[in-house]
Scaffold this motif. Structure first.
Motif, PDB file in Angstrom:
ATOM      1  N   GLY A 211       6.511 -15.152  -3.174  1.00 23.05           N
ATOM      2  CA  GLY A 211       7.807 -14.658  -2.703  1.00 23.05           C
ATOM      3  C   GLY A 211       8.113 -13.297  -3.294  1.00 23.05           C
ATOM      4  O   GLY A 211       8.473 -12.360  -2.590  1.00 23.05           O
ATOM      5  N   ARG A 212       7.918 -13.179  -4.614  1.00 22.49           N
ATOM      6  CA  ARG A 212       8.224 -11.911  -5.292  1.00 22.49           C
ATOM      7  C   ARG A 212       7.213 -10.831  -4.926  1.00 22.49           C
ATOM      8  O   ARG A 212       7.558  -9.718  -4.556  1.00 22.49           O
ATOM      9  N   TYR A 213       5.940 -11.206  -5.001  1.00 21.81           N
ATOM     10  CA  TYR A 213       4.870 -10.213  -4.913  1.00 21.81           C
ATOM     11  C   TYR A 213       4.700  -9.678  -3.488  1.00 21.81           C
ATOM     12  O   TYR A 213       4.663  -8.468  -3.267  1.00 21.81           O
ATOM     13  N   LEU A 214       4.636 -10.580  -2.519  1.00 20.87           N
ATOM     14  CA  LEU A 214       4.387 -10.128  -1.139  1.00 20.87           C
ATOM     15  C   LEU A 214       5.589  -9.356  -0.619  1.00 20.87           C
ATOM     16  O   LEU A 214       5.447  -8.358   0.075  1.00 20.87           O
ATOM     17  N   GLY A 215       6.807  -9.809  -0.996  1.00 24.44           N
ATOM     18  CA  GLY A 215       8.014  -9.105  -0.568  1.00 24.44           C
ATOM     19  C   GLY A 215       8.007  -7.662  -1.050  1.00 24.44           C
ATOM     20  O   GLY A 215       8.409  -6.745  -0.327  1.00 24.44           O
ATOM     21  N   SER A 216       7.495  -7.431  -2.261  1.00 20.83           N
ATOM     22  CA  SER A 216       7.533  -6.075  -2.825  1.00 20.83           C
ATOM     23  C   SER A 216       6.594  -5.127  -2.088  1.00 20.83           C
ATOM     24  O   SER A 216       6.667  -3.915  -2.250  1.00 20.83           O
ATOM     25  N   TYR A 217       5.692  -5.681  -1.290  1.00 19.12           N
ATOM     26  CA  TYR A 217       4.748  -4.839  -0.540  1.00 19.12           C
ATOM     27  C   TYR A 217       5.316  -4.338   0.785  1.00 19.12           C
ATOM     28  O   TYR A 217       4.808  -3.420   1.391  1.00 19.12           O
ATOM     29  N   ARG A 218       6.365  -5.017   1.268  1.00 17.45           N
ATOM     30  CA  ARG A 218       6.872  -4.691   2.610  1.00 17.45           C
ATOM     31  C   ARG A 218       7.584  -3.348   2.610  1.00 17.45           C
ATOM     32  O   ARG A 218       8.337  -3.028   1.708  1.00 17.45           O
ATOM     33  N   ARG A 219       7.304  -2.549   3.606  1.00 21.98           N
ATOM     34  CA  ARG A 219       7.955  -1.240   3.779  1.00 21.98           C
ATOM     35  C   ARG A 219       8.448  -1.170   5.217  1.00 21.98           C
ATOM     36  O   ARG A 219       7.968  -1.905   6.077  1.00 21.98           O
ATOM     37  N   ASP A 220       9.378  -0.240   5.508  1.00 26.18           N
ATOM     38  CA  ASP A 220       9.846  -0.099   6.897  1.00 26.18           C
ATOM     39  C   ASP A 220       8.700   0.322   7.810  1.00 26.18           C
ATOM     40  O   ASP A 220       8.489  -0.243   8.863  1.00 26.18           O
ATOM     41  N   ALA A 221       7.977   1.353   7.351  1.00 23.02           N
ATOM     42  CA  ALA A 221       6.880   1.841   8.197  1.00 23.02           C
ATOM     43  C   ALA A 221       5.563   1.353   7.605  1.00 23.02           C
ATOM     44  O   ALA A 221       5.109   1.863   6.585  1.00 23.02           O
ATOM     45  N   MET A 222       5.010   0.314   8.232  1.00 23.46           N
ATOM     46  CA  MET A 222       3.728  -0.204   7.751  1.00 23.46           C
ATOM     47  C   MET A 222       2.747  -0.187   8.903  1.00 23.46           C
ATOM     48  O   MET A 222       3.138  -0.358  10.058  1.00 23.46           O
ATOM     49  N   SER A 223       1.474   0.010   8.592  1.00 21.91           N
ATOM     50  CA  SER A 223       0.474  -0.026   9.662  1.00 21.91           C
ATOM     51  C   SER A 223       0.435  -1.447  10.234  1.00 21.91           C
ATOM     52  O   SER A 223       0.825  -2.413   9.555  1.00 21.91           O
ATOM     53  N   ASP A 224      -0.051  -1.544  11.467  1.00 19.38           N
ATOM     54  CA  ASP A 224      -0.157  -2.871  12.098  1.00 19.38           C
ATOM     55  C   ASP A 224      -1.025  -3.786  11.250  1.00 19.38           C
ATOM     56  O   ASP A 224      -0.746  -4.974  11.103  1.00 19.38           O
ATOM     57  N   GLN A 225      -2.090  -3.192  10.685  1.00 18.68           N
ATOM     58  CA  GLN A 225      -3.024  -4.020   9.914  1.00 18.68           C
ATOM     59  C   GLN A 225      -2.334  -4.577   8.660  1.00 18.68           C
ATOM     60  O   GLN A 225      -2.456  -5.765   8.349  1.00 18.68           O
ATOM     61  N   THR A 226      -1.553  -3.719   7.963  1.00 19.40           N
ATOM     62  CA  THR A 226      -0.856  -4.193   6.754  1.00 19.40           C
ATOM     63  C   THR A 226       0.161  -5.262   7.125  1.00 19.40           C
ATOM     64  O   THR A 226       0.297  -6.284   6.437  1.00 19.40           O
ATOM     65  N   THR A 227       0.889  -5.041   8.224  1.00 19.12           N
ATOM     66  CA  THR A 227       1.872  -6.043   8.663  1.00 19.12           C
ATOM     67  C   THR A 227       1.177  -7.370   8.943  1.00 19.12           C
ATOM     68  O   THR A 227       1.663  -8.429   8.531  1.00 19.12           O
ATOM     69  N   ARG A 228       0.037  -7.293   9.613  1.00 24.15           N
ATOM     70  CA  ARG A 228      -0.691  -8.530   9.954  1.00 24.15           C
ATOM     71  C   ARG A 228      -1.124  -9.276   8.692  1.00 24.15           C
ATOM     72  O   ARG A 228      -0.961 -10.487   8.579  1.00 24.15           O
ATOM     73  N   VAL A 229      -1.651  -8.510   7.705  1.00 16.23           N
ATOM     74  CA  VAL A 229      -2.133  -9.160   6.471  1.00 16.23           C
ATOM     75  C   VAL A 229      -0.949  -9.801   5.739  1.00 16.23           C
ATOM     76  O   VAL A 229      -1.026 -10.940   5.276  1.00 16.23           O
ATOM     77  N   LEU A 230       0.188  -9.069   5.668  1.00 11.99           N
ATOM     78  CA  LEU A 230       1.344  -9.621   4.938  1.00 11.99           C
ATOM     79  C   LEU A 230       1.924 -10.842   5.649  1.00 11.99           C
ATOM     80  O   LEU A 230       2.284 -11.831   5.005  1.00 11.99           O
ATOM     81  N   ASP A 231       2.001 -10.783   6.981  1.00 12.44           N
ATOM     82  CA  ASP A 231       2.496 -11.949   7.727  1.00 12.44           C
ATOM     83  C   ASP A 231       1.591 -13.148   7.491  1.00 12.44           C
ATOM     84  O   ASP A 231       2.051 -14.277   7.292  1.00 12.44           O
ATOM     85  N   SER A 232       0.304 -12.869   7.523  1.00 12.40           N
ATOM     86  CA  SER A 232      -0.664 -13.944   7.342  1.00 12.40           C
ATOM     87  C   SER A 232      -0.579 -14.494   5.905  1.00 12.40           C
ATOM     88  O   SER A 232      -0.659 -15.713   5.683  1.00 12.40           O
ATOM     89  N   ALA A 233      -0.382 -13.599   4.931  1.00 12.62           N
ATOM     90  CA  ALA A 233      -0.267 -14.043   3.533  1.00 12.62           C
ATOM     91  C   ALA A 233       1.013 -14.868   3.343  1.00 12.62           C
ATOM     92  O   ALA A 233       1.011 -15.874   2.621  1.00 12.62           O
ATOM     93  N   ASP A 234       2.116 -14.458   4.007  1.00 11.76           N
ATOM     94  CA  ASP A 234       3.361 -15.245   3.947  1.00 11.76           C
ATOM     95  C   ASP A 234       3.130 -16.640   4.514  1.00 11.76           C
ATOM     96  O   ASP A 234       3.597 -17.641   3.975  1.00 11.76           O
ATOM     97  N   PHE A 235       2.402 -16.673   5.635  1.00 10.73           N
ATOM     98  CA  PHE A 235       2.125 -17.959   6.275  1.00 10.73           C
ATOM     99  C   PHE A 235       1.362 -18.865   5.307  1.00 10.73           C
ATOM    100  O   PHE A 235       1.716 -20.035   5.109  1.00 10.73           O
ATOM    101  N   LEU A 236       0.327 -18.310   4.666  1.00 15.91           N
ATOM    102  CA  LEU A 236      -0.463 -19.131   3.735  1.00 15.91           C
ATOM    103  C   LEU A 236       0.420 -19.652   2.606  1.00 15.91           C
ATOM    104  O   LEU A 236       0.314 -20.822   2.210  1.00 15.91           O
ATOM    105  N   ALA A 237       1.299 -18.781   2.102  1.00 19.73           N
ATOM    106  CA  ALA A 237       2.177 -19.206   0.995  1.00 19.73           C
ATOM    107  C   ALA A 237       3.030 -20.399   1.428  1.00 19.73           C
ATOM    108  O   ALA A 237       3.252 -21.334   0.658  1.00 19.73           O
ATOM    109  N   GLU A 238       3.484 -20.381   2.678  1.00 17.51           N
ATOM    110  CA  GLU A 238       4.325 -21.475   3.176  1.00 17.51           C
ATOM    111  C   GLU A 238       3.574 -22.804   3.251  1.00 17.51           C
ATOM    112  O   GLU A 238       4.133 -23.855   2.963  1.00 17.51           O
ATOM    113  N   VAL A 239       2.301 -22.733   3.663  1.00 19.60           N
ATOM    114  CA  VAL A 239       1.576 -23.983   3.942  1.00 19.60           C
ATOM    115  C   VAL A 239       0.568 -24.365   2.854  1.00 19.60           C
ATOM    116  O   VAL A 239      -0.102 -25.397   2.980  1.00 19.60           O
TER     117      VAL A 239
END
Ligand code: FMN
Length: 213
Positions: A74-102
């Motif tokens: 929650g702390r670490y992945l959130g700190s990586y999010r920026r307004d302007a992120m490449s599609d690839q970074t957004t995909r990795v972070l979304d996927s990492a959030d998903f893994l954290a949930e499950v």
């Protein structure tokens, strides 16, 4: 000789799998043991082989490890999010959030451990310590992939390594190296990742130029 097309495909398409982990299908302990049997063919400094492999498939223990992971994620992945992120970074972070949930619901977790604590960060000590287990971890990941399973190398639960050690009974003088969530994958088609040309990152005989990313 090896079938080069097949080995190259294995090496090029063993990805970090998160969304496509099949949470419903159990993973047999025997399959994990087969993969560990292959993994321990990897090299270790001085042929030490001071490793232990913890397989966790007890639902309560997995849930507690998932909670430890989530606390840091929650702390670490959130700190990586920026307004302007490449599609690839957004995909990795979304996927990492998903893994954290499950994470607590994956069929099995594997925690490779190595005896000792990183005593000092001298280049020889650090390289020998982690270099004596991470090649085996990658072999384990490849062995999983070749059997239709997937995983993702994760480190975030280590922010709470002591709590995890207490939960799992890991002795004080043993280091947990990572946590691998393991599951069969949904489908087995994975593509090579985009990587820059190796000619730009490979030098012959002598370092060339300045670091330009
Ligand atoms: C040392 C290391 C630590 C990592 N830690 C995490 C982690 O805690 N959580 C996670 O979701 N992915 C983690 N990853 C996976 C990387 O995010 C992933 O390898 C990277 O995005 C490239 O994707 P690919 O492996 O599919 O090429 C880690 C990978 C490495 C090598």
């Amino acid at each position: 000789m090896f079938d080069l097309d097949e080995t190259d495909r294995l090496l090029a398409t063993t990805r970090s799998v998160r969304r496509r982990l099949d949470l419903e299908r159990p993973v047999e302990r025997e399959v994990l043991l087969d993969c560990i049997r292959l993994a321990v063919q990897a090299p270790t400094g001085g042929n030490a082989q001071t490793w232990r492999w913890l397989i966790v498939d007890d639902p309560d223990t997995k849930a507690q490890l998932g909670e430890l992971y989530q606390r840091m994620a929650g702390r670490y992945l959130g700190s990586y999010r920026r307004d302007a992120m490449s599609d690839q970074t957004t995909r990795v972070l979304d996927s990492a959030d998903f893994l954290a949930e499950v994470l607590g619901q994956v069929p099995a977790m594997v925690i490779p451990c190595i005896r000792g604590r990183l005593a000092d960060t001298s280049p020889v000590s650090a390289a020998s310590f982690y270099g004596s287990i991470i090649p085996a971890v990658w072999s384990f990941q490849l062995a999983l992939r070749s059997r239709g399973l997937g995983t993702c190398f994760t480190t975030l639960h280590l922010a709470h390594e002591t709590e995890a050690a207490e939960l799992l009974g890991v002795p004080d003088d043993v280091t947990q190296v990572c946590l691998l969530p393991v599951a069969y994958t949904k489908g087995d088609e994975f593509s090579p990742a985009e990587r820059g040309p190796v000619e730009r990152i490979t030098y012959f005989d002598r370092w060339k130029g300045r670091w330009d990313r």
